[in-house]
Design an enzyme around this catalytic site. Structure first.
Site, PDB file in Angstrom:
ATOM      1  N   GLU A   1      -5.932  -4.949  10.297  1.00  0.00           N
ATOM      2  CA  GLU A   1      -4.953  -3.906  10.579  1.00  0.00           C
ATOM      3  C   GLU A   1      -5.368  -3.147  11.830  1.00  0.00           C
ATOM      4  O   GLU A   1      -6.162  -2.187  11.740  1.00  0.00           O
ATOM      5  CB  GLU A   1      -4.875  -2.917   9.420  1.00  0.00           C
TER       6      GLU A   1
ATOM      7  N   GLU B   1      -7.482   4.697   7.149  1.00  0.00           N
ATOM      8  CA  GLU B   1      -7.284   6.119   6.833  1.00  0.00           C
ATOM      9  C   GLU B   1      -8.491   6.673   6.076  1.00  0.00           C
ATOM     10  O   GLU B   1      -8.835   7.849   6.210  1.00  0.00           O
ATOM     11  CB  GLU B   1      -5.976   6.301   6.044  1.00  0.00           C
TER      12      GLU B   1
ATOM     13  N   SER C   1       2.806  -1.928  10.578  1.00  0.00           N
ATOM     14  CA  SER C   1       4.240  -1.979  10.905  1.00  0.00           C
ATOM     15  C   SER C   1       4.898  -3.319  10.592  1.00  0.00           C
ATOM     16  O   SER C   1       5.769  -3.774  11.337  1.00  0.00           O
ATOM     17  CB  SER C   1       4.469  -1.597  12.366  1.00  0.00           C
TER      18      SER C   1
ATOM     19  N   HIS D   1      -9.884   1.020   4.140  1.00  0.00           N
ATOM     20  CA  HIS D   1      -8.655   1.240   4.918  1.00  0.00           C
ATOM     21  C   HIS D   1      -8.964   2.221   6.061  1.00  0.00           C
ATOM     22  O   HIS D   1      -9.769   3.142   5.895  1.00  0.00           O
ATOM     23  CB  HIS D   1      -7.551   1.793   4.014  1.00  0.00           C
TER      24      HIS D   1
ATOM     25  N   GLY E   1       1.562   2.631  10.861  1.00  0.00           N
ATOM     26  CA  GLY E   1       2.398   3.828  10.834  1.00  0.00           C
ATOM     27  C   GLY E   1       3.132   4.084  12.138  1.00  0.00           C
ATOM     28  O   GLY E   1       3.624   5.184  12.364  1.00  0.00           O
TER      29      GLY E   1
ATOM     30  N   ASN F   1       0.865  -1.179   0.000  1.00  0.00           N
ATOM     31  CA  ASN F   1       0.000   0.000   0.000  1.00  0.00           C
ATOM     32  C   ASN F   1       0.903   1.231   0.000  1.00  0.00           C
ATOM     33  O   ASN F   1       1.473   1.583   1.031  1.00  0.00           O
ATOM     34  CB  ASN F   1      -0.900  -0.040   1.251  1.00  0.00           C
ATOM     35  N   TRP F   2       1.034   1.841  -1.181  1.00  0.00           N
ATOM     36  CA  TRP F   2       1.927   3.007  -1.298  1.00  0.00           C
ATOM     37  C   TRP F   2       1.287   4.272  -0.726  1.00  0.00           C
ATOM     38  O   TRP F   2       1.921   5.325  -0.687  1.00  0.00           O
ATOM     39  CB  TRP F   2       2.293   3.246  -2.759  1.00  0.00           C
ATOM     40  N   LYS F   3       0.014   4.196  -0.379  1.00  0.00           N
ATOM     41  CA  LYS F   3      -0.714   5.363   0.136  1.00  0.00           C
ATOM     42  C   LYS F   3      -0.552   6.555  -0.824  1.00  0.00           C
ATOM     43  O   LYS F   3      -0.455   6.340  -2.032  1.00  0.00           O
ATOM     44  CB  LYS F   3      -0.242   5.696   1.553  1.00  0.00           C
TER      45      LYS F   3
ATOM     46  N   GLY G   1       2.687  -1.034   4.392  1.00  0.00           N
ATOM     47  CA  GLY G   1       2.735   0.385   4.033  1.00  0.00           C
ATOM     48  C   GLY G   1       4.167   0.849   3.837  1.00  0.00           C
ATOM     49  O   GLY G   1       4.795   0.567   2.809  1.00  0.00           O
TER      50      GLY G   1
HETATM   51  P1  PGA Z   1       2.426   0.535   7.772  1.00  0.00           P
HETATM   52  O1  PGA Z   1       1.006   0.728   7.043  1.00  0.00           O
HETATM   53  O2  PGA Z   1       3.015  -0.765   7.247  1.00  0.00           O
HETATM   54  O3  PGA Z   1       3.229   1.720   7.377  1.00  0.00           O
HETATM   55  O4  PGA Z   1       2.165   0.447   9.233  1.00  0.00           O
HETATM   56  C1  PGA Z   1       0.151  -0.355   6.821  1.00  0.00           C
HETATM   57  C2  PGA Z   1      -1.116   0.099   6.157  1.00  0.00           C
HETATM   58  O5  PGA Z   1      -1.610   1.198   6.443  1.00  0.00           O
HETATM   59  O6  PGA Z   1      -1.689  -0.623   5.324  1.00  0.00           O
END
Ligand code: PGA
Length: 248
Positions: free
Chosen positions: A163, A93, A208, A91, A169, A5-7, A229
């Site tokens: 998640e 976010e 993470s 997700h 994050g 997931n490159w966001k 991520g």
């Molecule tokens: P992260 O993000 O690996 O940076 O914790 C995971 C995600 O939001 O899918």
């Protein structure tokens, strides 16, 4: 299965370098699916870069309706035109910043399925919900977004990504044992509706994931891979995580 997931991170130049670096070291195994989810505007670029490669393409979001007056949204049929096979749905976010509800997320999953895209439904509790002992209540509610698919179309493919919001994050991944407990619970929950689907269900862990914790996570019986991520934006880390699966 490993999903990147490159966001909202990337550029034409950076994407090209990252994909080239990943492909240089990527060792394909046919029983492992590896999916890259760039920001939607880069899907055509990634479609070209991944052509003839074993890496698959996914999007980070999809509209809840087929087409029409939804300024700024992208329909499932459009994602399909750019060779997407997967789409992240719900997700945390998007739940947080775009206020997506479980009802909208259900509609997105149905749209994805209708256009032959596999939804990757993201679920997970916040730290507050966890401390209140509400983890299973919260994820049970979030899981309702895929239940009609699993119930009415037993062969429909869905992927679940657990998640925990507090692990995204941060440097605080959940422990393999904690994740295993939740994944096992998810599989049992789905099994009440559809036993075979529960057995075949891919349940990813996200939050993470790093090369140094991935192996212990992936060794758990109900953890079928990761949604990654930050570490997916560094070719070395991402390849390191993939090799944790291939070396099991
Ligand atoms: P992260 O993000 O690996 O940076 O914790 C995971 C995600 O939001 O899918």
């Amino acid at each position: 299965m490993i999903v990147a997931n490159w966001k909202m991170i990337g550029s034409l130049q950076a994407n090209m370098e990252l994909v080239q670096a990943i492909l240089k070291h990527y060792r394909h195994r046919s029983n492992i699916r590896c999916v890259l989810c760039p920001p939607s505007i880069y899907l055509p670029q990634l479609q070209a870069l991944l052509k003839h490669s074993p890496l698959l393409l996914g999007a980070q979001n999809v509209s809840e309706i087929a087409q029409g007056a939804r300024t700024g949204e992208i329909a499932a049929s459009m994602l399909k035109e750019f060779a997407c096979q997967y789409v992240l749905v719900g997700h945390s976010e998007r739940r947080q910043y775009a206020a997506e509800t479980d009802e909208q997320i259900l509609a997105k999953c149905l749209q994805a399925h209708h256009h032959d895209l596999t939804p990757i439904l993201c679920i997970g509790e916040t730290l507050e919900q966890r401390t209140q002992g509400r983890t299973f209540e919260v994820i049970a509610k979030q899981l309702t977004s895929v239940l009609p698919l699993i119930k009415n179309e037993p062969t429909a493919e869905v992927v679940i990504a657990y998640e925990p919001v507090w692990a995204i994050g941060t440097k605080m991944a959940a422990s393999p044992e904690e994740v295993q407990t939740v994944h096992h619970w998810i599989r049992q929950h789905i099994a009440q509706l559809n036993g075979p689907a529960a057995q075949n269900l891919t349940i990813l862990y996200g939050g993470s994931v790093q090369p140094d914790n991935a192996k212990a996570l992936f060794a758990m019986p109900d953890i079928d891979g990761g949604l990654v991520g930050r570490a997916s934006l560094h070719a070395d880390d991402f390849i390191g995580i993939i090799s944790c699966i291939t070396s099991l």
